[in-house]
Design an enzyme around this catalytic site. Structure first.
Site, PDB file in Angstrom:
ATOM      1  N   ASP A  12       2.136  15.268  -9.205  1.00  0.00           N
ATOM      2  CA  ASP A  12       2.533  13.862  -9.248  1.00  0.00           C
ATOM      3  C   ASP A  12       3.163  13.543  -7.896  1.00  0.00           C
ATOM      4  O   ASP A  12       3.501  14.450  -7.123  1.00  0.00           O
ATOM      5  CB  ASP A  12       3.555  13.635 -10.382  1.00  0.00           C
ATOM      6  CG  ASP A  12       4.030  12.184 -10.440  1.00  0.00           C
ATOM      7  OD1 ASP A  12       3.192  11.273 -10.331  1.00  0.00           O
ATOM      8  OD2 ASP A  12       5.260  11.955 -10.576  1.00  0.00           O
ATOM      9  N   SER A  13       3.356  12.246  -7.634  1.00  0.00           N
ATOM     10  CA  SER A  13       4.045  11.853  -6.413  1.00  0.00           C
ATOM     11  C   SER A  13       5.516  12.259  -6.445  1.00  0.00           C
ATOM     12  O   SER A  13       6.223  12.046  -5.464  1.00  0.00           O
ATOM     13  CB  SER A  13       3.963  10.338  -6.255  1.00  0.00           C
ATOM     14  OG  SER A  13       4.603   9.714  -7.354  1.00  0.00           O
ATOM     15  N   CYS A  75      -0.314  11.592 -12.768  1.00  0.00           N
ATOM     16  CA  CYS A  75       0.045  10.385 -12.030  1.00  0.00           C
ATOM     17  C   CYS A  75      -1.083   9.374 -12.223  1.00  0.00           C
ATOM     18  O   CYS A  75      -2.243   9.680 -11.911  1.00  0.00           O
ATOM     19  CB  CYS A  75       0.189  10.763 -10.555  1.00  0.00           C
ATOM     20  SG  CYS A  75       0.440   9.377  -9.433  1.00  0.00           S
ATOM     21  N   ASN A  76      -0.749   8.211 -12.745  1.00  0.00           N
ATOM     22  CA  ASN A  76      -1.774   7.173 -12.958  1.00  0.00           C
ATOM     23  C   ASN A  76      -2.384   6.726 -11.638  1.00  0.00           C
ATOM     24  O   ASN A  76      -3.582   6.483 -11.538  1.00  0.00           O
ATOM     25  CB  ASN A  76      -1.161   5.942 -13.639  1.00  0.00           C
ATOM     26  CG  ASN A  76      -0.704   6.204 -15.051  1.00  0.00           C
ATOM     27  OD1 ASN A  76      -1.397   5.896 -16.002  1.00  0.00           O
ATOM     28  ND2 ASN A  76       0.473   6.781 -15.208  1.00  0.00           N
ATOM     29  N   THR A  77      -1.539   6.614 -10.610  1.00  0.00           N
ATOM     30  CA  THR A  77      -2.004   6.113  -9.316  1.00  0.00           C
ATOM     31  C   THR A  77      -3.004   7.086  -8.696  1.00  0.00           C
ATOM     32  O   THR A  77      -4.046   6.678  -8.165  1.00  0.00           O
ATOM     33  CB  THR A  77      -0.803   5.913  -8.375  1.00  0.00           C
ATOM     34  OG1 THR A  77       0.220   5.209  -9.086  1.00  0.00           O
ATOM     35  CG2 THR A  77      -1.188   5.144  -7.137  1.00  0.00           C
ATOM     36  N   CYS A 185       2.801   4.262 -15.651  1.00  0.00           N
ATOM     37  CA  CYS A 185       3.196   5.132 -14.538  1.00  0.00           C
ATOM     38  C   CYS A 185       4.016   6.249 -15.160  1.00  0.00           C
ATOM     39  O   CYS A 185       4.872   5.986 -16.022  1.00  0.00           O
ATOM     40  CB  CYS A 185       4.033   4.335 -13.534  1.00  0.00           C
ATOM     41  SG  CYS A 185       4.876   5.349 -12.301  1.00  0.00           S
ATOM     42  N   THR A 186       3.772   7.472 -14.735  1.00  0.00           N
ATOM     43  CA  THR A 186       4.419   8.598 -15.414  1.00  0.00           C
ATOM     44  C   THR A 186       5.923   8.705 -15.126  1.00  0.00           C
ATOM     45  O   THR A 186       6.628   9.442 -15.793  1.00  0.00           O
ATOM     46  CB  THR A 186       3.722   9.927 -15.050  1.00  0.00           C
ATOM     47  OG1 THR A 186       3.731  10.095 -13.623  1.00  0.00           O
ATOM     48  CG2 THR A 186       2.298   9.944 -15.555  1.00  0.00           C
ATOM     49  N   HIS A 187       6.404   7.951 -14.145  1.00  0.00           N
ATOM     50  CA  HIS A 187       7.851   7.894 -13.941  1.00  0.00           C
ATOM     51  C   HIS A 187       8.538   7.014 -15.006  1.00  0.00           C
ATOM     52  O   HIS A 187       9.730   7.193 -15.272  1.00  0.00           O
ATOM     53  CB  HIS A 187       8.182   7.281 -12.573  1.00  0.00           C
ATOM     54  CG  HIS A 187       8.011   8.209 -11.409  1.00  0.00           C
ATOM     55  ND1 HIS A 187       6.781   8.631 -10.961  1.00  0.00           N
ATOM     56  CD2 HIS A 187       8.933   8.783 -10.580  1.00  0.00           C
ATOM     57  CE1 HIS A 187       6.952   9.419  -9.902  1.00  0.00           C
ATOM     58  NE2 HIS A 187       8.247   9.522  -9.650  1.00  0.00           N
TER      59      HIS A 187
END
Ligand code: DGL
Length: 264
Positions: A12-13, A75-77, A185-187
């Site tokens: 993920d970011s 991460c969706n992005t 968004c996974t955050h």
């Protein structure tokens, strides 16, 4: 069937993908994992598709060097911008995450669904395709969550600034009559304590973590990659920024397995 004890890789970011890691390891407790938090390059949501592909490639290569047998793009992005390139380039199976708009469209009663996601996800071709295929007859109200990921990555997921941003983003959707909110968004699952305070209690809040866990199980089974019941699972977490931040989002007994690296 042979047992495969190689780890599942996650990237993920930043810390957001740990919300997916939790769902996957809950469903598959016998699996070992390796997690990459590319916090030094967060947020991905403001980057170009080409940059997101390049970052996803370097994260994937680190995980493959570590021996990952399957990669969860947590991460969706990164999924919506890069998963097709990753699948074309590498032989391991990839599981991606996309905003849970299909279950939202099936469950909404008001016919109005809110979606909070990054600019990178909302602008991607894959998201447009998914939205077109799954939201007929439903009004999808999309909102970029600008500023949220940097605040979460700075450790302020419970702060006033996050609360104010969420109110600014969600009030217009609430006024339009949404009864379902998708956290794309996974955050964002880490914003649930504040969301609980600011959203009306009847509002359904959805994310795709459980679906990702199920899909991981399906692909491991199909590719005969399950660890089976042999041995103990091991977990290791890497960040290219602060270990203290990532450790906060990892279960206490595993916090000593969080390491700094500049290798991705
Ligand atoms: N967790 C990432 C996602 O799911 C955050 C993207 C970002 O870094 O902007 O979209």
């Amino acid at each position: 069937m042979k047992a495969n004890t190689a780890p599942i890789g996650f990237f993920d970011s930043g810390i957001g993908g740990t919300s997916i890691w939790s769902a996957v390891t809950h469903l598959l407790p016998q699996e070992s994992t390796v997690y990459v938090a590319d916090s030094a390059n967060a947020p991905y949501g403001e980057k170009s598709p080409e940059e997101i592909v390049a970052l996803s490639v370097k994260n994937t290569e680190f995980l493959l060097d570590y021996g990952a047998k399957l990669i969860v793009v947590a991460c969706n992005t990164a999924t919506t911008n890069a998963i097709a390139s990753l699948r074309a380039r590498y032989p391991v199976p990839f599981v991606g995450i996309e905003p849970a708009i299909k279950p939202a469209a099936l469950q909404t009663k008001s016919g109005k669904v809110g979606l909070l996601a990054t600019k990178g996800t909302l602008g991607s071709a894959l998201f447009h395709k998914t939205a077109l295929e799954n939201t007929s007859g439903v009004e999808l109200i999309e909102q970029e969550g600008a500023g949220l990921v940097p605040l979460i990555e700075a450790g302020f997921e419970q702060g006033d600034e996050v609360r104010q941003l969420l109110q600014t983003y969600l009030n217009p959707m609430l006024e339009k009559g949404i009864d379902t909110l998708v956290l794309g968004c996974t955050h964002y699952p880490y914003l649930k304590p504040i969301l609980k305070e600011i959203l009306p209690p009847h509002l359904l809040v959805l994310d795709a973590a459980a679906a990702v866990a199920k899909q991981t199980q399906t692909l491991l089974t199909q590719h005969e990659l399950l660890a089976g019941g042999l041995g103990e699972s091991k977990h290791v977490f890497f960040t290219n920024k602060q270990t203290a931040l990532l450790a906060r989002f990892v279960p206490a007994p595993l916090q000593e397995q969080v390491y700094f690296t500049s290798d991705f």
